[in-house]
Structures are given as structure tokens and as C-alpha cells.
Design a protein around this motif. Structure first.
Motif, PDB file in Angstrom:
ATOM      1  N   LEU A  75      28.104  26.015  -5.036  1.00 50.69           N
ATOM      2  CA  LEU A  75      29.205  26.926  -4.747  1.00 50.69           C
ATOM      3  C   LEU A  75      29.709  27.577  -6.027  1.00 50.69           C
ATOM      4  N   LEU A  76      30.208  28.797  -5.852  1.00 48.03           N
ATOM      5  CA  LEU A  76      30.972  29.466  -6.891  1.00 48.03           C
ATOM      6  C   LEU A  76      32.345  29.734  -6.284  1.00 48.03           C
ATOM      7  N   LEU A  77      33.373  29.026  -6.780  1.00 43.95           N
ATOM      8  CA  LEU A  77      34.688  29.051  -6.149  1.00 43.95           C
ATOM      9  C   LEU A  77      35.696  29.845  -6.984  1.00 43.95           C
ATOM     10  N   PHE A  78      36.534  30.599  -6.279  1.00 46.03           N
ATOM     11  CA  PHE A  78      37.634  31.330  -6.892  1.00 46.03           C
ATOM     12  C   PHE A  78      38.747  31.373  -5.853  1.00 46.03           C
ATOM     13  N   VAL A  94      26.082  41.656  -6.332  1.00 45.12           N
ATOM     14  CA  VAL A  94      26.140  40.358  -7.020  1.00 45.12           C
ATOM     15  C   VAL A  94      26.059  39.216  -6.013  1.00 45.12           C
ATOM     16  N   ILE A  95      26.669  39.383  -4.840  1.00 40.43           N
ATOM     17  CA  ILE A  95      26.566  38.336  -3.807  1.00 40.43           C
ATOM     18  C   ILE A  95      25.106  38.132  -3.415  1.00 40.43           C
ATOM     19  N   THR A  96      24.360  39.222  -3.307  1.00 31.74           N
ATOM     20  CA  THR A  96      22.926  39.109  -2.999  1.00 31.74           C
ATOM     21  C   THR A  96      22.200  38.365  -4.102  1.00 31.74           C
ATOM     22  N   GLN A  97      22.526  38.667  -5.356  1.00 35.45           N
ATOM     23  CA  GLN A  97      21.890  37.979  -6.478  1.00 35.45           C
ATOM     24  C   GLN A  97      22.202  36.482  -6.455  1.00 35.45           C
ATOM     25  N   LEU A  98      23.442  36.122  -6.174  1.00 34.18           N
ATOM     26  CA  LEU A  98      23.813  34.704  -6.121  1.00 34.18           C
ATOM     27  C   LEU A  98      23.121  33.998  -4.957  1.00 34.18           C
ATOM     28  N   SER A  99      22.979  34.688  -3.838  1.00 36.34           N
ATOM     29  CA  SER A  99      22.306  34.081  -2.685  1.00 36.34           C
ATOM     30  C   SER A  99      20.857  33.765  -3.007  1.00 36.34           C
ATOM     31  N   ARG A 100      20.193  34.630  -3.774  1.00 38.33           N
ATOM     32  CA  ARG A 100      18.812  34.366  -4.170  1.00 38.33           C
ATOM     33  C   ARG A 100      18.699  33.142  -5.072  1.00 38.33           C
ATOM     34  N   LEU A 101      19.780  32.866  -5.802  1.00 36.77           N
ATOM     35  CA  LEU A 101      19.799  31.676  -6.661  1.00 36.77           C
ATOM     36  C   LEU A 101      20.258  30.435  -5.907  1.00 36.77           C
ATOM     37  N   GLY A 102      20.589  30.569  -4.621  1.00 37.80           N
ATOM     38  CA  GLY A 102      21.032  29.434  -3.824  1.00 37.80           C
ATOM     39  C   GLY A 102      22.481  29.077  -4.033  1.00 37.80           C
ATOM     40  N   ILE A 103      23.284  30.051  -4.447  1.00 35.72           N
ATOM     41  CA  ILE A 103      24.705  29.812  -4.730  1.00 35.72           C
ATOM     42  C   ILE A 103      25.543  30.597  -3.720  1.00 35.72           C
ATOM     43  N   ASP A 104      26.538  29.931  -3.138  1.00 37.64           N
ATOM     44  CA  ASP A 104      27.390  30.546  -2.132  1.00 37.64           C
ATOM     45  C   ASP A 104      28.750  30.844  -2.753  1.00 37.64           C
ATOM     46  N   PRO A 105      29.107  32.124  -2.981  1.00 37.10           N
ATOM     47  CA  PRO A 105      30.434  32.448  -3.517  1.00 37.10           C
ATOM     48  C   PRO A 105      31.489  32.346  -2.415  1.00 37.10           C
ATOM     49  N   GLN A 106      32.623  31.695  -2.710  1.00 34.28           N
ATOM     50  CA  GLN A 106      33.666  31.504  -1.704  1.00 34.28           C
ATOM     51  C   GLN A 106      35.049  31.619  -2.346  1.00 34.28           C
TER      52      GLN A 106
END
Length: 555
Positions: A75-78, A94-106
Motif C-alpha cells: 500500500l501507499l497511504l496518504f 501514476v496510479i497505473t504505474q503503481l498498479s504495475r508495481l503491485g502497489i495500491d494507493p489509498q
């Protein structure tokens, strides 16, 4: 157990507003992780605007996440989505880039399940709201600055000779600052006395203690703020104008207006002067009649304008006016009238040449279009590398600037290629007539085409004389324009080696039937021409056709 990176961002103007302090955000994020059994791997603190993702801490984070595959968080939390971004397009990228890295921004205060398609609408609403807030704030600032200028207040750094001081109401006003103010007054006074040049006055002011560049000096003596007026630039469709300022002027309006009239009268006449080469197209083709050395060209300053000459550097010092020699050459080619048989032959060659050029331009269109697409892809890849932290902002801007410059250049070439479609509509008869109107073709051509046409007509090492035609033109010209004596035998390769005779420089689309027609034309005239000579005549006609077509394309 889930792992997370905490992202805490504030901008300078948000430090103490709406609970956006870094400590407040950290406490809420840490409490959320403790309640949901989430392990905190790293906490990132950012003090930068969210208008773009070109932020120092964010760039380092993306670089770390890209390189460290084994220690990536889930997760990437803010706290809120406006802490993440205030730009909709960049946020989705950037959300697409994070999803490719397996990271869920929330955002913990605005949670969204991105696997539900409808939640993407809520995401857009959250981010667009912040983006609109940014745009509104920016617009309010612009309106505020414009309103302050309308009130006569100077916005920006204080000009030379002034300093900004706060009044009792809290507003800043320009106030004269000594000794700079006195030096500025001297500058305006000295200009009004008309006893020195601006450059000399600038040096004198530097010696007296005025510190500025020459460009800033010119801006200073043109700035109406010194006589108490403030410029109002164009805004929302309204034209620029000036208003009375609330500050104390350094000079009176009469003196300032007098200085502006003096400076306006000192302006040089703005006219477009032809470059030197345009007035000397024959330079390098003509030789001195006295010493037989090549004539050069240059301009000589007269009382009212510059006069250009073709001249010799040898001790003979021979020279002739360029306009005189140019007129002689133009008059000479105006008298060249091609024979009817060669006009018909030229029409066939012109059609074939145009087809070759058109096919080449079609190929150029495809190549240029593909190249532009590759440059656009290169910028997109560079943007992705920037987001991943593989390159810094300066490298990205350099790549973007280079690609944009190349795209602009290729765009002009593509327009040039497409213009051939319109050229096809031009009557072929108009192009064919130019073989008997070389003077018209010469005058419409640019400098490069003019010199090609000169080289096509005149013999090498031509000695200047008043009658620059007759035997002074190439043998191909003599054949086509009927300058040769009837019954003569023409071998256009006299003095050439055997190898040169066997391999003449001709077009790859050379048609033997054309050479046969040339020989037949000369036979009917009672003359004769060898096979190599006919090839050379054909090549001359092809070169003329290409010059004609290129001239039409550039026009």
C-alpha cells in the motif's frame, strides 16, 4: 500482514491550514496502520506543490520502488487524495504505474476500492475538486495582481532607485531609495540634454555607482514608473493602458515624455536588407578579364546605401558593378529561345522528372510521419522514466526540448511534401514554357537555385566580357537553343578520358529513346551529335526540369 509506505505532503501555504501539518497527517496515518495491522516500512515527507509529480521526495520514492522489487509495499497511504495529486491526468498515469508495481494507493479519509469501476468516478471527483481549487486560487491571484495595478500599486520587485515600504494599512508602496534615485534622475536629465550616446551614458552611470546591465538600463529609461505611471498589461481581452501610480515619481512627466521622444527618434530605420549573397549570385563563376583570376564580391558603403561589386584581389584591382553584371546575365538568358523540337522533348522529360520527384516526396511523407511518431513515443518513454525515477527532471526537459525542435522541423518538411498535391493542379504548359523563358525562372528562384541555374548555363572559367553569350555557354545550351552553326559535328565529350565517355553522369531513369530523338533532331537540322553528346543534352534537360520543379515547390 500488509505493508505500507506513508506519504505525507504539504505545500508552503498549507502548513497551518485545515490540519494539513505534517505532524497531524503522520499521527492519523500511524493510527490507521495500528488499527488495521499494517506494517509501516517507510514514511515520506514532502514539502512541495501537487500540481505535478516533479517533486524531490516523490521522485526518490519512485526510483526506490522501481529498483527494490523484494521490499515493495502493498500500500501507499496518504490522508486525502489532494495530498496525492491535484492534477487529474497525472494522477491516473501514476496510479497505473503503481498498479504495475503491485502497489495500491489509498487515501485513508477517502477510501476507494479501485476494483469497482464506479469508484473511478469518485476518484475523478476527489482529484478534480483539488485541481479546480488550484486553478481558482491561481485565477484569484491573477485578478488580485491586476486589481492592485489598477489601483496604481507596483507589483513585483522594486525598480532601480526605489525600495518597497509598508504603509500603516499594511500595503507596500514604492519609495525613493538614495543614492540610486539621484543617479536615475541624472540619467533622464542627461538624455534630455542630447549631449551623449546611450552607451556612453551607461558607462558613465556605472562609474558613478549605478549597478545594472545594459539591458536593464534600457528598460529603466523606458519604464513609465519613474514618472509616476503604472503599466496595466492586456487582461481578459482588454488592451493595455497606464494609470496614475500611488508612489512618488522620480522625474516629472514632461521630462520622461521628452526622453521617450529622443529615444524614438534615435531608432534606426527598420527595413529588410537583402543578404550579401543575394546581390552577388555570379560570384565564383566569372573570371577577371585582366589577370584571369576568379572575381569575388563585396559591398562598398556609399553616402546613402551600399553598392556591391564583383572585383579582383590581384594587383590589377579590376571591378565591375554587380547590378550591371547581373543585368547582362539576365538579358543574355532572356534571349535564349529553345527550338520547337526540344520544347516537345522537354515536355516529356518534365513529366518523367515530376513523377520521380512526386514519388520521392510520397516516400518522404511516410518516413517523416513515422519519425514524428517515434519522437512522440520517445517523449512518452522519457516521461515514464522520469516517473520511475530513472532520470531526473533536467534530463527529461532536455529530451523534450530536443524532440519538440525536431518535430517542428519535420512538420515543415511534411508540409512541403504535401504541397505537391496542389502543384499537380498547375498547368504543365506553364512549366514547359520556362525552357524558353529562363529569365523568368531565374528571377523567381532563390539564391541556391539561381546558382544551380548559372552553373547549368555558363562554361567554367568564364572571362567577363560585355557579350557574355555565344561560345561562353555550355555546348548543351548551344545545341538546345540553336546557337551552333548548321552542319557542325558536336561531340560534347571532347577532351574527356575514355572512362568518362563510357560512364557519363546521367539519371538512373535514362531513356535511350530520348537520346535517339536528340540525334534525330540534330540530323534534321543538318548537324550531327555523337551518342555521348546526346546523353549529356538529355541530362541537361533533366537538371533544368528539376530546378523548375523545386522552384515551384518552394513557391
Amino acid at each position: 500482514m500488509s505493508t505500507a509506505v506513508l506519504y505525507i505532503r504539504v505545500s508552503t501555504d498549507e502548513q497551518a491550514l485545515k490540519g494539513y501539518s505534517q505532524r497531524s497527517q503522520a499521527e492519523r496515518l500511524q493510527s490507521f496502520c495500528a488499527n488495521n495491522n499494517i506494517e509501516i516500512l517507510q514514511t515520506i515527507f514532502e514539502d512541495h506543490s501537487a500540481k505535478t509529480f516533479l517533486r524531490p521526495a516523490w521522485t526518490k520514492l519512485m526510483q526506490h520502488l522501481t529498483q527494490q522489487k523484494l521490499s515493495r509495499p502493498n500500500l501507499l497511504l496518504f490522508t486525502r487524495w489532494d495530498r496525492f495529486s491535484r492534477n487529474t491526468a497525472d494522477a491516473y498515469y501514476v496510479i497505473t504505474q503503481l498498479s504495475r508495481l503491485g502497489i495500491d494507493p489509498q487515501a485513508i479519509e477517502q477510501p476507494l476500492n479501485m476494483s469497482i469501476p464506479e469508484n473511478k468516478v469518485l476518484l475523478a471527483m476527489y482529484i478534480v475538486t483539488s485541481e479546480v481549487e488550484n486553478d481558482r486560487r491561481s485565477l484569484n491571484i491573477k485578478y488580485g495582481i491586476h486589481r492592485a495595478k489598477q489601483e496604481g500599486r507596483w507589483m513585483g520587485h522594486a525598480p532601480m532607485g526605489f525600495i518597497k515600504k509598508a504603509t500603516e494599512s499594511g500595503k507596500t508602496v514604492l519609495t525613493p531609495y538614495e543614492p540610486q534615485a539621484t543617479l536615475v534622475r541624472k540619467v533622464f536629465t542627461r538624455i534630455s540634454e542630447l549631449n551623449t550616446s546611450i552607451s556612453r551614458l551607461y558607462k558613465q552611470s556605472l562609474d558613478e555607482g549605478l549597478h545594472c546591465s545594459l539591458g536593464a538600463f534600457w528598460c529603466m529609461i523606458r519604464n513609465p514608473v519613474y514618472c509616476g505611471r503604472v503599466k496595466i498589461p492586456e487582461f481578459t481581452g482588454k488592451e493595455k493602458y497606464e494609470v496614475r501610480g500611488i508612489h512618488e515619481p522620480l522625474v516629472n512627466e514632461e521630462l520622461f515624455d521628452q526622453v521617450q521622444r529622443i529615444l524614438d527618434n534615435r531608432k534606426r530605420n527598420t527595413y529588410i536588407n537583402k543578404p550579401l549573397n543575394d546581390l552577388l549570385p555570379l560570384r565564383g563563376f566569372i573570371y577577371c578579364p585582366c589577370c584571369h583570376r576568379k572575381l569575388y564580391g563585396s559591398g562598398s558603403k556609399g553616402h546613402t546605401k551600399r553598392y556591391y561589386y564583383y572585383h579582383c584581389y590581384a594587383p590589377c584591382h579590376y571591378r565591375v558593378r554587380s547590378d550591371r553584371m547581373n543585368t547582362l546575365f539576365l538579358g543574355g538568358i532572356a534571349n535564349l529561345k529553345a527550338e520547337d523540337d526540344y520544347v516537345s522533348l522537354y515536355k516529356e522529360i518534365l513529366q518523367d522528372t515530376f513523377k520521380d520527384i512526386y514519388n520521392k516526396k510520397v516516400i518522404d511523407q511516410v518516413y517523416i510521419t513515422r519519425t514524428i511518431e517515434k519522437l512522440i513515443d520517445r517523449v512518452a518513454k522519457a516521461r515514464e522514466l522520469l516517473s520511475n525515477g530513472n532520470i531526473d527532471c533536467e534530463d527529461f526537459l532536455a529530451i523534450q526540448k530536443d524532440c519538440e525542435a525536431r518535430i517542428n522541423t519535420l512538420g515543415l518538411e511534411l508540409h512541403n511534401a504535401y504541397s505537391l498535391v496542389e502543384i499537380q493542379k498547375v498547368s504543365l504548359d506553364q512549366a514547359v514554357s520556362q525552357i524558353s523563358h529562363l529569365d523568368d525562372l531565374y528571377e523567381r528562384a532563390d539564391l541556391a537555385l539561381k546558382r544551380r541555374l548559372i552553373n547549368l548555363i555558363l562554361v567554367s572559367n568564364l572571362i567577363f566580357n560585355e557579350a557574355m553569350f555565344g561560345q561562353d555557354v555550355k555546348k548543351e545550351v548551344q545545341v538546345i537553343y540553336g546557337i551552333c552553326d548548321p552542319g557542325s559535328h558536336l561531340s560534347l565529350y571532347e577532351g574527356a578520358t575514355k572512362h568518362e565517355q563510357e560512364t557519363p553522369d546521367v539519371s538512373p531513369n535514362f531513356d535511350n529513346s530520348m537520346c535517339a530523338k536528340i540525334r534525330e533532331i540534330e540530323h534534321r537540322k543538318g548537324s550531327s551529335i555523337d551518342w555521348e553528346g546526346a546523353k549529356n543534352v538529355l541530362q541537361w534537360l533533366r537538371d533544368l526540369a528539376r530546378i523548375s520543379q523545386e522552384c515551384r515547390i518552394k513557391k
